[in-house]
Design an enzyme around this catalytic site. Structure first.
Site, short mmCIF file in Angstrom:
data_model
loop_
_atom_site.label_atom_id
_atom_site.label_comp_id
_atom_site.label_asym_id
_atom_site.label_seq_id
_atom_site.Cartn_x
_atom_site.Cartn_y
_atom_site.Cartn_z
N GLU A 1 9.62 71.30 56.04
CA GLU A 1 8.53 71.04 55.24
C GLU A 1 8.54 69.56 55.39
O GLU A 1 9.19 68.42 55.41
CB GLU A 1 8.84 71.02 53.78
CG GLU A 1 9.17 72.42 53.41
CD GLU A 1 7.85 73.29 53.27
OE1 GLU A 1 6.61 72.48 53.44
OE2 GLU A 1 7.63 74.44 52.94
N LYS B 1 22.80 67.76 52.46
CA LYS B 1 22.87 66.28 52.72
C LYS B 1 21.50 65.65 52.11
O LYS B 1 20.51 65.77 52.56
CB LYS B 1 22.81 66.11 54.08
CG LYS B 1 23.26 64.66 54.47
CD LYS B 1 22.95 64.03 55.77
CE LYS B 1 21.27 63.38 55.87
NZ LYS B 1 21.08 62.21 55.25
N THR C 1 8.12 64.27 60.24
CA THR C 1 7.56 65.20 61.39
C THR C 1 8.67 64.87 62.66
O THR C 1 8.90 65.77 63.29
CB THR C 1 6.19 65.27 61.70
OG1 THR C 1 5.39 65.59 60.82
CG2 THR C 1 5.84 65.97 62.93
N GLU D 1 0.97 58.77 58.93
CA GLU D 1 1.46 58.86 57.38
C GLU D 1 2.13 57.70 57.17
O GLU D 1 2.94 57.12 57.57
CB GLU D 1 2.69 60.12 57.31
CG GLU D 1 3.02 60.25 56.09
CD GLU D 1 4.09 61.29 55.99
OE1 GLU D 1 4.93 61.53 56.58
OE2 GLU D 1 3.93 62.22 55.02
N CYS E 1 4.50 63.67 50.17
CA CYS E 1 3.98 64.21 51.37
C CYS E 1 2.49 64.57 51.32
O CYS E 1 1.71 64.80 52.46
CB CYS E 1 4.98 65.43 51.54
SG CYS E 1 4.96 66.45 50.42
N GLY F 1 12.08 66.27 62.13
CA GLY F 1 11.66 67.68 62.16
C GLY F 1 11.97 68.38 63.65
O GLY F 1 12.48 68.95 63.88
P1 NAP Z 1 13.28 61.43 57.40
O1 NAP Z 1 13.70 60.05 57.84
O2 NAP Z 1 12.71 62.47 58.16
O3 NAP Z 1 14.54 61.92 56.73
C1 NAP Z 1 14.72 62.99 56.04
C2 NAP Z 1 16.32 63.57 55.83
O4 NAP Z 1 16.49 63.81 57.34
C3 NAP Z 1 17.27 62.41 55.52
O5 NAP Z 1 18.17 63.16 54.88
C4 NAP Z 1 17.62 61.71 56.66
O6 NAP Z 1 19.07 61.21 56.78
C5 NAP Z 1 17.58 63.09 57.77
N1 NAP Z 1 18.01 62.67 59.12
C6 NAP Z 1 17.55 61.58 59.78
N2 NAP Z 1 17.54 61.83 61.13
C7 NAP Z 1 18.08 62.95 61.15
C8 NAP Z 1 18.61 63.69 62.36
N3 NAP Z 1 18.50 63.03 63.59
N4 NAP Z 1 19.09 64.94 62.21
C9 NAP Z 1 19.14 65.49 61.02
N5 NAP Z 1 18.75 64.79 59.86
C10 NAP Z 1 18.37 63.42 60.12
O7 NAP Z 1 12.38 61.24 56.15
P2 NAP Z 1 12.20 60.15 54.84
O8 NAP Z 1 11.80 59.07 55.43
O9 NAP Z 1 13.84 60.02 54.32
O10 NAP Z 1 11.35 61.09 53.75
C11 NAP Z 1 9.71 61.04 54.15
C12 NAP Z 1 9.29 62.03 54.88
O11 NAP Z 1 9.46 63.24 54.33
C13 NAP Z 1 7.74 61.95 54.82
O12 NAP Z 1 7.42 62.17 56.48
C14 NAP Z 1 7.20 63.22 54.11
O13 NAP Z 1 6.20 63.28 54.25
C15 NAP Z 1 8.40 64.02 54.11
N6 NAP Z 1 8.18 64.94 52.82
C16 NAP Z 1 7.71 66.06 53.00
C17 NAP Z 1 7.86 67.07 52.20
C18 NAP Z 1 7.09 68.44 52.13
O14 NAP Z 1 7.41 69.34 51.23
N7 NAP Z 1 6.47 68.64 52.95
C19 NAP Z 1 8.06 66.60 50.77
C20 NAP Z 1 8.63 65.48 50.57
C21 NAP Z 1 8.66 64.50 51.92
P3 NAP Z 1 18.93 59.47 56.17
O15 NAP Z 1 18.62 59.53 54.88
O16 NAP Z 1 20.18 58.87 56.82
O17 NAP Z 1 17.72 58.79 56.89
#
Ligand code: NAP
Ligand code: MG
Length: 484
Positions: A257, A182, A237, A388, A291, A240
Site C-alpha cells: 500500500e 515492525k 513507493t 508526494e 496517503c 516498496g
Molecule cells: P517509508 O519511509 O516508506 O517507511 C515505511 C516503513 O518502512 C517504516 O517502518 C520504515 O522504517 C520501513 N522501511 C524503510 N526502509 C526500509 C527498507 N529498506 N526495508 C524495509 N523496510 C523499510 O514511509 P514513511 O515515510 O514512514 O510513510 C509515509 C509513506 O507511507 C507515504 O509514501 C504514504 O503515502 C505511505 N502510506 C500509504 C498508505 C496506503 O494505504 N497506501 C497509507 C499510509 C501511508 P523506518 O521507520 O525506520 O523508516
C-alpha cells in the site's frame, strides 16, 4: 502519561541491541526509547512466529473462538482508548481527538474481520473431464481449500501507526497467519501495546511479535527473511520497490500500500458549499500526512477564483497545535527532516514561478509545524505536482474541459485515489470510469468502509486491504481433485 518513564519499554532481547530515541513531534521532547532490533532479534521473532504457525495454536483454533478473540481485542482497545490515544498523540504529535478517532477506527477492522472467521471456506466443484485420447470422461470431486499463507511480516509507516497495524493484523489473524510487525522508527510506541492487548483477548503468545527498529536494518532483514512467507507493507513507493527486491530471494508474497498524488476535480456545477470545505479537509487532514491526500486540486475556470478564495479562507482558519494543545485542527509534521523537505518543495516551485496564496512557512514555536499552504501558478513538471509531499501543501489549478482535466489528473506515476465534485450524474460516473486510481470519491471526502477494498493503480501498490479481498491476500488457495 506525562513522563518518559511511564512509557512501557520492552527489555532488550539481545545484549548487543542499541536503543532508538523517540520524540514528540509537537514539542520536540524526547519521550522514550525503543530497541533497535538486530538481525538475531529478527531471526528469533520469525522463528517464534513460525513455531506458533506450525504448532497450529492459532491456525487450528475453532473459527468461532478466533472470532471471539478478535472481537475481545476490539473491546479491550475501546476500553483503553484514552490511554492508547495518549501514547499515539505524544508519539506522532497529532491531537488527542484525532488519535482517539484513529484508535476507535482500528477496532472496526477487528469487528469486521471477526465476522469473516466463521464464513471463509473453499468451494466444491463437480468435474466431468474429457480425457481426450480415450474419449472416456473421468469424474472427479473437486474442491478448493483456503489456507493461511503462513508467517507474515508487516512493515508500517508513522502517519496512523495503530490503525495501520490493525489494518494488517486483523485480516491476517482472521486468515490464521502468525505475524511479525515492525512499526516505523518515529512512532513505535502504540504497537508495543499490541502483544499485551491480544494476550488479554486470548491470542496465544507468539502469534503476534512486535519488533522495533530501523527500516534499513530490521525492516530489510524481515523483507529478505527466507522463513517469512509474505510481507505486507504500507509506506513510500521508493521503499516498496526495495521490499520487492528483498522479497525475491524466496519469492515471498508481497502486498504494497504505497504513496499517492491524488487529484481532486471540482466542476463548475458542484455544490460549492460542500465541495470547498470537503476539498480543504481532503488536502489538509493530518497536515497532509495521508496517503490519499488530494494535493492537486483542479477547478473549472468559471469558479476558480471563488474556490481559491474559499480554500485559502479555510486554510487560514485552522488552529495549529499538537498533542499538548487544546482542540487543534492540524498537527505537526513527523520530523524536522520532513518539515525541511516540505518547505523545500514550496521554495523550489516558487523560484520556478508558483505563487503562495496562503501559508508557506514553519510556525515559530517548538514542534515541526508547517502552515497550511496553497499554491497557484504551478505547472505540470513542478515538484508540488509530481511528488508526494506528505505535508499541508496543495496546488489549485484551473481547467476548461472534461477531457483536459482527465488527462491532467491521470498524468502521474501514482494511482491511489481521486475525488470528483459535480452535480451532473452522468459526468460523475464517466469520471469514475476514466480516472486511473484504486478509489474514486464523488461528492465525498475520504469516505471508507470495511467492505470496500483499498488498493492502488500504477505505482501506488499491489493487492488490497479491507473487504474480502483484504483477507484473501493472507490465504493460499489449494485445488484438490479426487478421482471418483
Ligand atoms: P517509508 O519511509 O516508506 O517507511 C515505511 C516503513 O518502512 C517504516 O517502518 C520504515 O522504517 C520501513 N522501511 C524503510 N526502509 C526500509 C527498507 N529498506 N526495508 C524495509 N523496510 C523499510 O514511509 P514513511 O515515510 O514512514 O510513510 C509515509 C509513506 O507511507 C507515504 O509514501 C504514504 O503515502 C505511505 N502510506 C500509504 C498508505 C496506503 O494505504 N497506501 C497509507 C499510509 C501511508 P523506518 O521507520 O525506520 O523508516
Ligand atoms: Mg521513515
Amino acid at each position: 502519561m506525562s513522563d518518559a518513564a511511564a512509557i512501557e519499554m520492552k527489555p532488550p532481547k539481545s545484549g548487543a541491541s542499541e536503543m532508538i530515541p523517540v520524540f514528540n513531534p509537537s514539542t520536540e521532547e524526547r519521550i522514550g526509547e525503543v530497541i533497535d532490533s538486530d538481525k538475531a532479534a529478527v531471526d528469533r521473532a520469525v522463528a517464534r512466529a513460525r513455531e506458533t504457525f506450525e504448532a497450529g495454536v492459532w491456525r487450528l483454533m475453532p473459527a468461532t473462538r478466533k472470532a471471539d478473540v478478535l472481537w475481545r481485542a476490539a473491546d479491550i482497545i475501546k476500553r483503553r482508548v484514552d490511554e492508547l490515544a495518549d501514547i499515539e498523540a505524544r508519539d506522532n504529535g497529532m491531537s488527542r481527538t484525532h488519535a482517539r478517532n484513529l484508535i476507535l477506527a482500528s477496532t472496526e477492522m477487528l469487528y469486521y474481520n471477526a465476522g469473516w472467521c466463521t464464513k471463509m471456506h473453499g468451494q466444491a466443484v463437480d468435474i466431468i473431464a474429457d480425457t481426450g485420447i480415450t474419449g472416456t470422461p473421468a469424474e472427479y470431486h473437486g474442491y478448493t481449500l483456503l489456507e493461511p499463507v503462513g508467517v507474515v511480516a508487516m512493515i508500517i509507516p508513522w502517519n496512523g501507526p495503530f490503525l495501520c497495524a490493525l489494518m494488517k493484523l486483523a485480516p491476517a489473524l482472521a486468515a490464521g497467519c502468525s505475524c511479525v510487525l515492525k512499526p516505523a522508527e518515529e512512532t513505535p510506541l502504540s504497537a508495543l501495546k499490541l502483544e499485551g492487548i491480544f494476550r488479554e483477548a486470548g491470542l496465544p503468545d507468539g502469534v503476534i511479535n512486535v519488533l522495533t527498529g530501523y527500516g534499513e536494518t530490521t525492516g530489510a532483514a524481515l523483507s529478505a527473511h527466507p522463513d517469512v512467507d509474505k510481507v505486507a507493507f504500507t509506506g513510500s513507493t521508493e521503499v516498496g520497490k526495495l521490499i520487492v527486491k528483498a522479497a525475491a530471494g524466496n519469492l515471498k508474497k508481497v502486498m504494497l500500500e504505497l504513496g499517492g498524488k491524488s487529484p481532486l476535480i471540482m466542476f463548475d456545477d458542484a455544490d460549492l458549499a460542500k465541495a470547498i470545505p470537503g476539498s480543504a479537509i481532503g488536502l489538509f487532514i493530518n497536515s497532509g500526512q495521508n496517503c490519499a491526500c488530494t494535493s492537486r486540486i483542479y477547478v473549472q475556470r468559471r469558479i476558480y477564483e471563488q474556490a481559491v478564495d474559499g480554500l485559502a479562507k479555510i486554510a487560514k482558519s485552522f488552529r495549529m497545535g499538537g498533542s499538548e494543545d487544546a482542540n487543534p485542527d492540524l498537527g505537526p509534521l513527523i520530523s524536522a527532516k520532513q518539515r525541511e523537505r516540505v518547505l523545500g518543495i514550496v521554495a523550489d516551485d516558487v523560484s520556478s514561478g508558483a505563487t503562495v496564496v496562503t501559508g508557506g512557512k514553519a510556525l515559530d514555536r517548538p514542534g515541526y509545524f508547517v502552515e497550511p499552504t496553497l499554491l497557484t501558478g504551478t505547472r505540470p513538471g513542478m515538484r508540488a505536482i509530481r511528488e508526494e509531499i506528505f505535508g499541508p501543501v496543495g496546488s489549485v489549478i484551473p481547467f476548461d474541459e472534461e477531457e483536459e482535466v482527465i488527462a491532467a489528473a491521470n498524468d502521474t506515476d501514482y494511482g491511489l485515489a481521486a475525488t470528483v465534485w459535480t452535480e451532473n450524474l452522468r459526468r460523475a460516473h464517466r469520471m469514475a470510469k476514466k480516472l486511473e486510481t484504486g478509489t474514486v470519491w464523488v461528492n465525498a471526502t475520504l469516505a471508507a468502509d470495511q467492505s470496500m477494498p483499498l488498493g492502488g493503480y500504477k505505482q501506488s501498490g499491489w493487492g488490497y486491504e479491507r473487504g474480502w479481498k483484504g483477507i484473501e491476500s493472507y490465504l493460499n488457495i489449494k485445488s484438490v481433485h479426487v478421482g471418483l
